[in-house]
Structure formats: C-alpha cells, structure tokens
Design an enzyme around this catalytic site. Sequence first.
Site, PDB file in Angstrom:
ATOM      1  N   HIS A  86       0.892  -1.235  -0.082  1.00 38.60           N
ATOM      2  CA  HIS A  86       0.006  -0.042   0.114  1.00 38.60           C
ATOM      3  C   HIS A  86       0.907   1.133  -0.106  1.00 38.60           C
ATOM      4  CE1 HIS A  86      -3.074   2.834   1.339  1.00 38.60           C
ATOM      5  NE2 HIS A  86      -4.032   1.941   0.572  1.00 38.60           N
ATOM      6  N   ASP A  89      -7.775  -5.620   0.176  1.00 38.40           N
ATOM      7  CA  ASP A  89      -8.243  -6.623  -1.032  1.00 38.40           C
ATOM      8  C   ASP A  89      -7.752  -7.925  -0.644  1.00 38.40           C
ATOM      9  OD1 ASP A  89      -9.719  -4.412  -2.435  1.00 38.40           O
ATOM     10  OD2 ASP A  89      -7.708  -3.739  -3.045  1.00 38.40           O
TER      11      ASP A  89
HETATM   12  N1  ACO Z   1       4.218  -7.719  -4.748  1.00 36.51           N
HETATM   13  C1  ACO Z   1       5.319  -7.716  -4.885  1.00 36.51           C
HETATM   14  N2  ACO Z   1       6.313  -6.544  -4.487  1.00 36.51           N
HETATM   15  C2  ACO Z   1       5.314  -5.465  -4.300  1.00 36.51           C
HETATM   16  C3  ACO Z   1       4.277  -5.435  -4.049  1.00 36.51           C
HETATM   17  C4  ACO Z   1       3.401  -6.576  -4.280  1.00 36.51           C
HETATM   18  N3  ACO Z   1       2.178  -6.512  -4.203  1.00 36.51           N
HETATM   19  N4  ACO Z   1       3.961  -4.218  -3.763  1.00 36.51           N
HETATM   20  C5  ACO Z   1       4.939  -3.321  -3.902  1.00 36.51           C
HETATM   21  N5  ACO Z   1       5.931  -4.155  -4.203  1.00 36.51           N
HETATM   22  C6  ACO Z   1       7.587  -3.982  -4.250  1.00 36.51           C
HETATM   23  C7  ACO Z   1       7.799  -3.076  -5.594  1.00 36.51           C
HETATM   24  O1  ACO Z   1       8.160  -3.915  -6.591  1.00 36.51           O
HETATM   25  C8  ACO Z   1       8.969  -2.206  -5.270  1.00 36.51           C
HETATM   26  O2  ACO Z   1      10.012  -2.639  -4.960  1.00 36.51           O
HETATM   27  P1  ACO Z   1      11.307  -2.108  -5.270  1.00 36.51           P
HETATM   28  O3  ACO Z   1      11.509  -0.853  -4.046  1.00 36.51           O
HETATM   29  O4  ACO Z   1      12.383  -3.300  -5.179  1.00 36.51           O
HETATM   30  O5  ACO Z   1      11.477  -1.646  -6.733  1.00 36.51           O
HETATM   31  C9  ACO Z   1       8.364  -1.733  -3.549  1.00 36.51           C
HETATM   32  O6  ACO Z   1       7.594  -2.951  -3.112  1.00 36.51           O
HETATM   33  C10 ACO Z   1       7.513  -0.579  -3.571  1.00 36.51           C
HETATM   34  O7  ACO Z   1       6.442  -0.625  -4.274  1.00 36.51           O
HETATM   35  P2  ACO Z   1       5.747   0.353  -5.183  1.00 36.51           P
HETATM   36  O8  ACO Z   1       5.125  -0.146  -6.433  1.00 36.51           O
HETATM   37  O9  ACO Z   1       6.759   1.439  -5.626  1.00 36.51           O
HETATM   38  O10 ACO Z   1       4.876   1.251  -4.002  1.00 36.51           O
HETATM   39  P3  ACO Z   1       3.840   2.241  -4.533  1.00 36.51           P
HETATM   40  O11 ACO Z   1       3.181   2.801  -3.051  1.00 36.51           O
HETATM   41  O12 ACO Z   1       3.633   2.901  -5.733  1.00 36.51           O
HETATM   42  O13 ACO Z   1       2.461   1.246  -4.968  1.00 36.51           O
HETATM   43  C11 ACO Z   1       0.603  -0.448  -4.722  1.00 36.51           C
HETATM   44  C12 ACO Z   1       1.310   0.532  -3.862  1.00 36.51           C
HETATM   45  C13 ACO Z   1       0.183  -0.323  -5.942  1.00 36.51           C
HETATM   46  C14 ACO Z   1      -0.619  -0.731  -3.667  1.00 36.51           C
HETATM   47  C15 ACO Z   1       1.702  -1.746  -4.872  1.00 36.51           C
HETATM   48  O14 ACO Z   1       1.818  -2.274  -3.530  1.00 36.51           O
HETATM   49  C16 ACO Z   1       1.011  -2.752  -5.475  1.00 36.51           C
HETATM   50  O15 ACO Z   1       0.823  -2.946  -6.968  1.00 36.51           O
HETATM   51  N6  ACO Z   1       0.078  -3.899  -4.936  1.00 36.51           N
HETATM   52  C17 ACO Z   1      -0.657  -4.810  -5.309  1.00 36.51           C
HETATM   53  C18 ACO Z   1      -1.933  -4.192  -6.032  1.00 36.51           C
HETATM   54  C19 ACO Z   1      -2.995  -3.997  -4.675  1.00 36.51           C
HETATM   55  O16 ACO Z   1      -2.995  -4.888  -3.892  1.00 36.51           O
HETATM   56  N7  ACO Z   1      -3.562  -2.941  -4.787  1.00 36.51           N
HETATM   57  C20 ACO Z   1      -4.457  -2.490  -3.742  1.00 36.51           C
HETATM   58  C21 ACO Z   1      -4.168  -1.269  -3.128  1.00 36.51           C
HETATM   59  S1  ACO Z   1      -5.303  -1.128  -1.624  1.00 36.51           S
HETATM   60  C22 ACO Z   1      -6.618  -0.263  -2.576  1.00 36.51           C
HETATM   61  O17 ACO Z   1      -6.422   0.586  -3.599  1.00 36.51           O
HETATM   62  C23 ACO Z   1      -7.821  -0.477  -2.009  1.00 36.51           C
END
Ligand code: ACO
Length: 434
Positions: free
Chosen positions: A313, A371
């Site tokens: 998140h 989720d």
């Molecule tokens: N699985 C694996 N790796 C992940 C995940 C995941 N679910 N989420 C983040 N990471 C990793 C990224 O690859 C990144 O790694 P790095 O630093 O080595 O490059 C690091 O964690 C940070 O992730 P970002 O994508 O930069 O974080 P951001 O804050 O932009 O994204 C998000 C947040 C979109 C929710 C992300 O965690 C994600 O894609 N999660 C899966 C989708 C999801 O569950 N979305 C629901 C969010 S809650 C809602 O909207 C109700």
Amino acid sequence: MQLSDKKVTLSLSDGGQAVELPVYSGTVGPDVIDIRKLYGGTGMFTYDPGFMATASTESAITYIDGDKGELLYRGYPIEQLAQQRNFLDVCYLLLNGDLPDAEQLTEFDALVTNHTMVHEQMYAFMQGFRRDAHPMAVLTGLVGALSAFYHDSTDIANAKDRRTSAIRIIAKMPTLVAMAYKYSLGQPNIYPRNELSYTGNFLRMMFATPTEDYHVNEVVERALDRIFILHADHEQNASTSTVRLCGSSGTSPFAAIAAGIACLWGPAHGGANEAALQMLEQLQAQGGVEKVGAFMEQVKDKTSGVRLMGFGHRVYKNYDPRARLMQETCKEVLQALGLENDPLFKLAMELERIALEDDYFVERKLYPNVDFYSGIVQRAIGIPTSMFTAIFALARTVGWIAQWDEMLTDPNYKIGRPRQLYVGAQRRDVPAER
Ligand code: ACO
C-alpha cells in the site's frame, strides 16, 4: 489548518533570493509546507509524480497513520465503527461529521430508503450494453447517466442541492450495481424493497428472482455491511482525488463519481480485489499450498511482472487495519456457512504467513491490504469475482460524495490544475515541404 511557528527557507545555489515558505499544522499527522508562492518567488515548480509528498487539500474526513496502521473516520477508529455501527451510521458520520443519535439515524435511513428507485428509463439505457460487458464498464456508464435524470438539484453552490445529490447517489448505488449484475446474467431486474435494511435490500436485489424470493441471512448481511464500512472512505486515494479533480471544474456530482468509478476499476486500486482472488484461484489450480514457495519466488523476481495482489500500500507501512477486520469477517462467514475448510482461505493464510516472514516483504514493509481477504468473503456469500470492484464502488460512493462536498465548501477551493516539467521539442517551424 493552523499556521505553525516553523518556517521553511528555500535557498537557491545560483545566488537567487531565498524564499520563505509558511508551514501549516493539522490536528494530527505531518505538517505541510505551503508552496503556493514558490512559482512567483522563484519561477520554479515542484516535481512530485504520484503525489509521493504532496498534500492536495486539507480535509477533516478521514485520517490514516500508515506507520501505525491506523484508520479514523471523523476521528473514530475503524475497528470500533466496524464492530459497533452499521453502514448507514458511517454514511451519516462521513457526510455530517458526527455519528447520528437514534432519531437522526431513523430519519436518515428513511431519507436514503426513499431514493432507492431509479428512473425506469435507466433500465432502457442499460439495454445498450453487451451482456458480457464488465460490470465496472456498465456502472461507469449508468452513474454518468444519472446526471441526465435529476434536473431539480443541479446547483452545486447550493448546500440543499448538494445534499439531495449525495442522498440520491448513496441510495441508488445498490440498485445500479444489482442492475449491472442481473443484466450480465440475463435475469429480470429486482426492484428495491424499502422494508429491508440498506445491505439486506442490496442482497435481495442481487439474489432474488421473480420465481423465488431471497431471505436475507443475518451473518451474510452483517459481513457485507462490514465490507461496506471498511471501504467507505480512505482519504486522498487515486479515485477520491479523481472525483475531486473532476468535480473541481464544477461538473455534475454524478459525472464526478463516474470518473471515480473509472479510476477505481484499475488493478493497482480497487480492481485488486478481483485480481487477488483470480491469483488465489490460479495458484489453487496449479497445486495450492504446495506451490506457494515457487509462486513467491516469482513474485520476488522483478522480471516476472508478477505481484502478490492484495499486498502492499502507498500509505500503510504496517498491517492495514481493514485487512485485519476482513480476515476476522472471513473466518466468521466461512464458519457460519459451513465453509471452514475453504481451500482459498487456507491458501491466503499461508501466503500471508510466508510473506510476513520473508525479507523481501519485511524490508519493503509490504502487508496485506483490504483486498487480500475481501474477495474470499464475497465469494463465500455468492458474489461473483467480476462484481467485487463494483461492490467496492458502492461502498466508496459515500466517501467520494463527502469529499466532493467538502471540496466545494473549502474557501481555498480552486479548479485542480497541476503543472509539468516540459521535456519535449523546443519551438520549431513546420518545414515548408514534406
Ligand atoms: N508484490 C510484490 N512486490 C511489491 C508489491 C506486491 N504486491 N507491492 C509493492 N512491491 C514492491 C515493488 O516492486 C517495489 O520494490 P522495489 O523497491 O524493489 O522496486 C516496492 O515494493 C515499492 O512498491 P511500489 O510499487 O513502488 O509502491 P507504490 O506505493 O507505488 O504502490 C501499490 C502501492 C500499487 C498498492 C503496490 O503495493 C501494488 O501494486 N500492490 C498490489 C496491488 C494491490 O493490492 N492494490 C490494492 C491497493 S489498496 C486499494 O487500492 C484498496
């Protein structure tokens, strides 16, 4: 917001004049640096793609402490609201700032109930969609179309008109979501029944048929009501910011909410509940718990493009409090429905256990979000995967409309208009010849 004693002085390395920027404090949470005069003082903009460090507004509705894993609606912890109140209490709270007393709740309930029907022409409008259209595509269209129906309350500067629109959209969302579902099945629409609760009525519109009525199961009703409470608002997330930005031009509230629904649909946002359940189903089909290790290796491999959906998140760097409540609800519902051995729930628990012990997730502070478990609950109560994000939209509507209303009464309200760092071609002339 309150002007703080602190000030930020920005000095420029090129010898230009330093700029002093005021700092404001809220009631809780980080202070903000007011950069509104920055461009005038320096000729420069700030650059913050994805709004990583930018507050787009002040707001008194919802507060998240991402490090603690705390979520407050109007100051009340989500855990207390989810355990002690129902969704309409929460709607009243988000719209009005305080919880209703018994009389206020009865009045509010009656008001919402009176608006549950949609114009009969909406059913004709829906016929234009293909039966296999995604429910979020249908919902975006239906909600946008509401702006063509209610011409008696279009003055967004008038508090009474704004409230009428708010009640209408909260009341009609269950009807519209159920319509989208029934249409996808090719079943006749089921009209709302006003003697039922908000959530009970929605369940009936989803699952009754003209040949067989639906008797609302209290455990299911309570679980879905809790899902609604947990999704009701979440401060300036992508869809809420979309509603605010869209609404900032002065457009119809229904058009602004339709924009929010379109944004919510994406898998990085509300679409994650659908994606999370699909991920669990695929993993189960490939061997279930035994394949968790190999799947996790894929998730950690950046070249695979696989993410653990329902994890991570932007704001929570601790356990999402909504995920905890959802996990609890999941256990209750599965038990009540005799599905204690649900393989997908076991799989989700195992994925969570492994992730929370794995350095990759620990270092990046990745925890389950709302989720991760909501899909399992919805599936158990008979809601198909394709409808999950529509249920989220139904619940988030109150947050969107409360935030839209707050924006329009904010003395600092302006049309939203971000700036950019231009990196394209400089001025050049069109060649005289091709
Ligand atoms: N699985 C694996 N790796 C992940 C995940 C995941 N679910 N989420 C983040 N990471 C990793 C990224 O690859 C990144 O790694 P790095 O630093 O080595 O490059 C690091 O964690 C940070 O992730 P970002 O994508 O930069 O974080 P951001 O804050 O932009 O994204 C998000 C947040 C979109 C929710 C992300 O965690 C994600 O894609 N999660 C899966 C989708 C999801 O569950 N979305 C629901 C969010 S809650 C809602 O909207 C109700």
